[in-house]
Design a protein around this motif. Sequence first.
Motif, mmCIF file in Angstrom:
data_model
loop_
_atom_site.group_PDB
_atom_site.id
_atom_site.type_symbol
_atom_site.label_atom_id
_atom_site.label_comp_id
_atom_site.label_asym_id
_atom_site.label_seq_id
_atom_site.Cartn_x
_atom_site.Cartn_y
_atom_site.Cartn_z
ATOM 1 N N GLU A 119 79.711 37.345 -2.197
ATOM 2 C CA GLU A 119 80.864 36.569 -1.751
ATOM 3 C C GLU A 119 82.113 37.390 -2.049
ATOM 4 N N GLY A 120 82.573 38.132 -1.056
ATOM 5 C CA GLY A 120 83.736 38.993 -1.261
ATOM 6 C C GLY A 120 83.373 40.163 -2.146
ATOM 7 N N ASP A 121 84.087 40.299 -3.256
ATOM 8 C CA ASP A 121 83.789 41.388 -4.189
ATOM 9 C C ASP A 121 82.997 40.895 -5.395
ATOM 10 N N GLN A 122 82.251 39.800 -5.217
ATOM 11 C CA GLN A 122 81.410 39.264 -6.286
ATOM 12 C C GLN A 122 80.013 38.966 -5.753
ATOM 13 N N ILE A 123 79.045 39.044 -6.668
ATOM 14 C CA ILE A 123 77.667 38.695 -6.334
ATOM 15 C C ILE A 123 77.301 37.481 -7.181
ATOM 16 N N VAL A 124 76.696 36.484 -6.541
ATOM 17 C CA VAL A 124 76.355 35.235 -7.214
ATOM 18 C C VAL A 124 74.851 35.005 -7.095
ATOM 19 N N VAL A 125 74.225 34.638 -8.211
ATOM 20 C CA VAL A 125 72.796 34.310 -8.239
ATOM 21 C C VAL A 125 72.678 32.807 -8.470
ATOM 22 N N VAL A 131 81.432 50.766 -4.771
ATOM 23 C CA VAL A 131 80.045 50.328 -4.890
ATOM 24 C C VAL A 131 79.735 49.389 -3.722
ATOM 25 N N THR A 132 78.630 49.666 -3.039
ATOM 26 C CA THR A 132 78.203 48.789 -1.947
ATOM 27 C C THR A 132 76.898 48.114 -2.347
ATOM 28 N N ALA A 133 76.707 46.905 -1.860
ATOM 29 C CA ALA A 133 75.508 46.141 -2.190
ATOM 30 C C ALA A 133 74.951 45.513 -0.925
ATOM 31 N N SER A 134 73.614 45.435 -0.859
ATOM 32 C CA SER A 134 72.965 44.747 0.249
ATOM 33 C C SER A 134 71.757 43.996 -0.282
ATOM 34 N N ILE A 135 71.510 42.837 0.292
ATOM 35 C CA ILE A 135 70.393 41.987 -0.125
ATOM 36 C C ILE A 135 69.531 41.727 1.107
ATOM 37 N N VAL A 136 68.254 42.191 1.054
ATOM 38 C CA VAL A 136 67.345 42.023 2.187
ATOM 39 C C VAL A 136 65.959 41.668 1.658
ATOM 40 N N ASP A 137 65.426 40.524 2.047
ATOM 41 C CA ASP A 137 64.040 40.120 1.769
ATOM 42 C C ASP A 137 63.625 40.295 0.307
ATOM 43 N N GLY A 138 64.373 39.726 -0.605
ATOM 44 C CA GLY A 138 63.993 39.761 -2.010
ATOM 45 C C GLY A 138 64.220 41.090 -2.698
ATOM 46 N N LEU A 141 69.587 41.742 -14.380
ATOM 47 C CA LEU A 141 69.069 42.944 -13.726
ATOM 48 C C LEU A 141 70.006 43.427 -12.621
ATOM 49 N N VAL A 142 70.557 42.497 -11.850
ATOM 50 C CA VAL A 142 71.497 42.861 -10.787
ATOM 51 C C VAL A 142 72.784 43.429 -11.392
ATOM 52 N N ALA A 143 73.282 42.808 -12.464
ATOM 53 C CA ALA A 143 74.502 43.293 -13.121
ATOM 54 C C ALA A 143 74.289 44.686 -13.701
ATOM 55 N N ASN A 144 73.117 44.941 -14.289
ATOM 56 C CA ASN A 144 72.822 46.268 -14.829
ATOM 57 C C ASN A 144 72.752 47.316 -13.733
ATOM 58 N N ALA A 145 72.223 46.945 -12.571
ATOM 59 C CA ALA A 145 72.163 47.891 -11.453
ATOM 60 C C ALA A 145 73.563 48.235 -10.966
ATOM 61 N N VAL A 146 74.431 47.234 -10.862
ATOM 62 C CA VAL A 146 75.805 47.477 -10.411
ATOM 63 C C VAL A 146 76.558 48.349 -11.411
ATOM 64 N N VAL A 194 70.382 35.347 -3.996
ATOM 65 C CA VAL A 194 71.379 36.331 -4.406
ATOM 66 C C VAL A 194 72.243 36.591 -3.183
ATOM 67 N N LYS A 195 73.545 36.312 -3.305
ATOM 68 C CA LYS A 195 74.422 36.533 -2.154
ATOM 69 C C LYS A 195 75.743 37.136 -2.613
#
Length: 185
Positions: free
Chosen positions: A46-52, A15-22, A71-76, A43-44
């Motif tokens: 950090e390694g293999d984790q996402i932190v809000v 699974v890949t994730a990217s955060i751009v402009d909200g 919402l982010v956890a459900n998407a992942v 939302v950033k």
Amino acid sequence: MSRIGKQPIAVPSGVTASIVDGVFKTKGPKGELTVPFNTALTVKQEGDQIVVTRPDDRQDHRSLHGLTRTLVANAVKGVSDGFIINLELRGVGYRAKLTGKNLEMSVGYSHPVIIEPPAGVTFTVPEPTKIDVSGIDKQLVGQVAANVRKARKPDAYHGKGVRFLGQKIALKAGKAGATGGKGKK
């Protein structure tokens, strides 16, 4: 601090994730999803984790903190595993079948009820009285399952209808007094 909001989200392999402009975008083996979020929150990855995180303890930031994390956890989870909601039909002659991608149900009306799935949602019918609604978007899968259930909600007196698998229906009592239709004695 929000108990849900402060928990990190583990990103599984593949699974890949990217955060751009909200906008949080995630891509996995099942597909890809985008989740817009309030830019006041951070939302950033950090390694293999996402932190809000939130900037302060204002009421609006606190209320958005847990929501955004969920919402982010459900998407992942959706792009890696997907979501399934199981429904069952109860009633004499109640059955379901697939005609192409569409779900066709006989639920006591004079005509069959046909439900067309939106993009990203699929129906499966493992048994004539069981329906599985699956997809990667949790909100959409839940809404489609609710629409299928709305075709014939469970009856309050007999319990016949479409219900979630394992759902308990509190049945109302029938008519009081068993006089056999002869009136009071």
